[in-house]
Design an enzyme around this catalytic site. Structure first.
Site, short mmCIF file in Angstrom:
data_model
loop_
_atom_site.label_atom_id
_atom_site.label_comp_id
_atom_site.label_asym_id
_atom_site.label_seq_id
_atom_site.Cartn_x
_atom_site.Cartn_y
_atom_site.Cartn_z
N LYS A 148 35.82 -7.52 62.75
CA LYS A 148 36.51 -7.03 63.95
C LYS A 148 37.36 -5.81 63.60
CE LYS A 148 39.51 -8.94 67.59
NZ LYS A 148 39.89 -10.22 68.22
N CYS B 289 35.35 -8.75 70.29
CA CYS B 289 36.35 -8.82 71.36
C CYS B 289 37.13 -7.54 71.67
CB CYS B 289 37.31 -9.97 71.12
SG CYS B 289 38.26 -10.32 72.62
N GLU C 254 33.44 -15.57 70.13
CA GLU C 254 34.32 -15.20 69.01
C GLU C 254 34.96 -16.46 68.41
OE1 GLU C 254 37.77 -12.95 70.23
OE2 GLU C 254 38.19 -12.25 68.20
#
Ligand SMILES: NC(=O)NCCC(=O)O
Length: 384
Positions: free
Chosen positions: A196, A233, A119
């Protein structure tokens, strides 16, 4: 400053258990053993010379009569930041490009078809500081920023799909920032981007100071090597996030992450692996390594002392398969490349056995979820 106390769970078990007991403990913890993958000696020497761990494993599948095996090699890259966080932004970024370039060279020697980086790989994970400059200067266009152009060259040179998670500056929408993974086809064309969806609000992960939750849903990218998706994540804590990529047809879901020991190290081996089982797909969990020190101390809003680091990133990248088996993890402390070969036919084979898509009762959940988000929702609690 806290440091990892273990370099590898697998190696520790192997060191301390008698061989037969180790094999059974490993079966219970990790599922059926995956076989080691023979990697070319040039790759092994190049990795040693460039000082990163190189590991390879192979997941099998049954042979079918009507479909050829669909063999794919994925490469997971975990790395430290090569320069201190005080170094000029451009120098930090160039050093990261150089490090990734040498690791991708080795991935190419190992026949990797799809590579994914950690990430926000082009920068320190500076969101803990809550400072804007210089960290926001690391942001770039997903479509034609310098990192995307760099990855396009890598993709073309090595005939490799590249998944490049970066801090995105969206020039078409008021120069806003996003936490984005750019997916570049092996032809070098930018296939698209995935943002994300879930932003942490825990500890020093102050990411909501910088960008909003993704607005792109759950895109799946059809590549020459299978259908892939990117769950960035914090999305790994959300089973529905994995589910939606899977409902859109993902066969491999990458989970590029940045997470630290005291927060999530015991959850890490479970979450992506459980997602592989629940969604009949492969999952690839990637975490950075090392401790990143910032010039200005910051507080955690918990009355504790101000500090200069977020804690140690524990690496431990691994791949999990739909049958619940998984590779051992990469090191907790060193840069590394994990190569995993898989036959994507395993996804349907396990789906046909366990039928989670068929038994999923999505209609029931869709109705109950639609009701639960209404302002007048009354929880279904039955009382005496
Ligand atoms: N990068 C990120 O979302 N980290 C949050 C912490 C965690 O999910 O373990």
């Amino acid at each position: 400053m806290a440091t990892p106390r273990l370099d590898s769970l697998e190696r520790s078990l192997q060191r301390h258990l008698p061989p037969e007991e180790f094999a059974e403990v490993r079966r219970l913890l990790y599922g059926e053993a995956v076989s080691p993958l023979d990697l070319p000696s040039v790759a092994v020497s190049a990795a040693a010379k460039s000082r990163f761990e190189l590991k390879g494993y192979r997941f099998g599948a049954e042979l079918e009569q009507l479909r050829q095996p669909r063999i794919v090699r994925v490469g997971l890259v975990q790395n430290k930041i090569p320069l201190p966080t005080e170094a000029p932004v451009a120098e930090q970024k160039t050093a990261l490009h150089k490090r990734i370039e040498e690791i991708v060279e080795v991935a190419a020697m190992c026949g990797v078809n799809v590579v994914c980086f950690q990430e926000a790989w082009t920068m320190p994970f500076a969101f803990c500081t809550r400072e804007k400059l210089p960290w926001t200067e690391f942001a770039e266009s997903a479509e034609d920023g310098p990192t995307t152009r760099f990855c396009q060259e890598l993709a073309k040179k090595h005939n490799m799909v590249v998944v490049s998670p970066v801090l995105e500056r969206d020039f078409a929408h008021g120069e806003t920032l996003w936490n984005t993974a750019v997916v570049i086809s092996n032809s070098g064309v930018v296939l698209g981007k995935s943002r994300k969806n879930h932003i942490p609000r825990i500890g020093d992960f102050n990411e909501s100071t910088y960008y909003m939750e993704g607005d792109r849903g759950h895109p799946v990218f059809q590549t020459q090597f299978g259908k892939i998706a990117v769950n960035i994540c914090f999305g790994r804590h959300h089973p529905l996030n994995w589910l939606l990529y899977s409902l859109n047809g993902a066969e491999i879901i990458f989970n590029p992450s940045a997470t630290i020991g005291k927060l999530s190290e015991s959850m890490w081996p479970i979450e992506a692996r459980n997602a592989a089982i629940a969604n009949h797909c492969f999952t690839c969990a990637i975490n950075r390594v090392g401790t990143e020190i910032y010039p200005n101390a910051f507080t955690s809003g918990d009355g504790g002392e101000a500090h200069h680091d977020l804690g140690y990133f524990y690496g431990s990248s691994y791949v999990a398969a739909p049958d619940g088996s998984r590779t051992p993890e990469l090191s907790h402390t060193q840069d590394g490349l994990l190569v995993a070969e898989m036959d994507l036919n395993l996804c349907r084979q396990i789906g046909d056995q366990w039928n989670f898509k068929m038994t999923g009762r999505y209609e029931m959940y869709a109705k109950e979820l639609a009701a639960a988000v209404q302002p007048n929702f009354v929880p279904n609690i039955i009382k005496e």
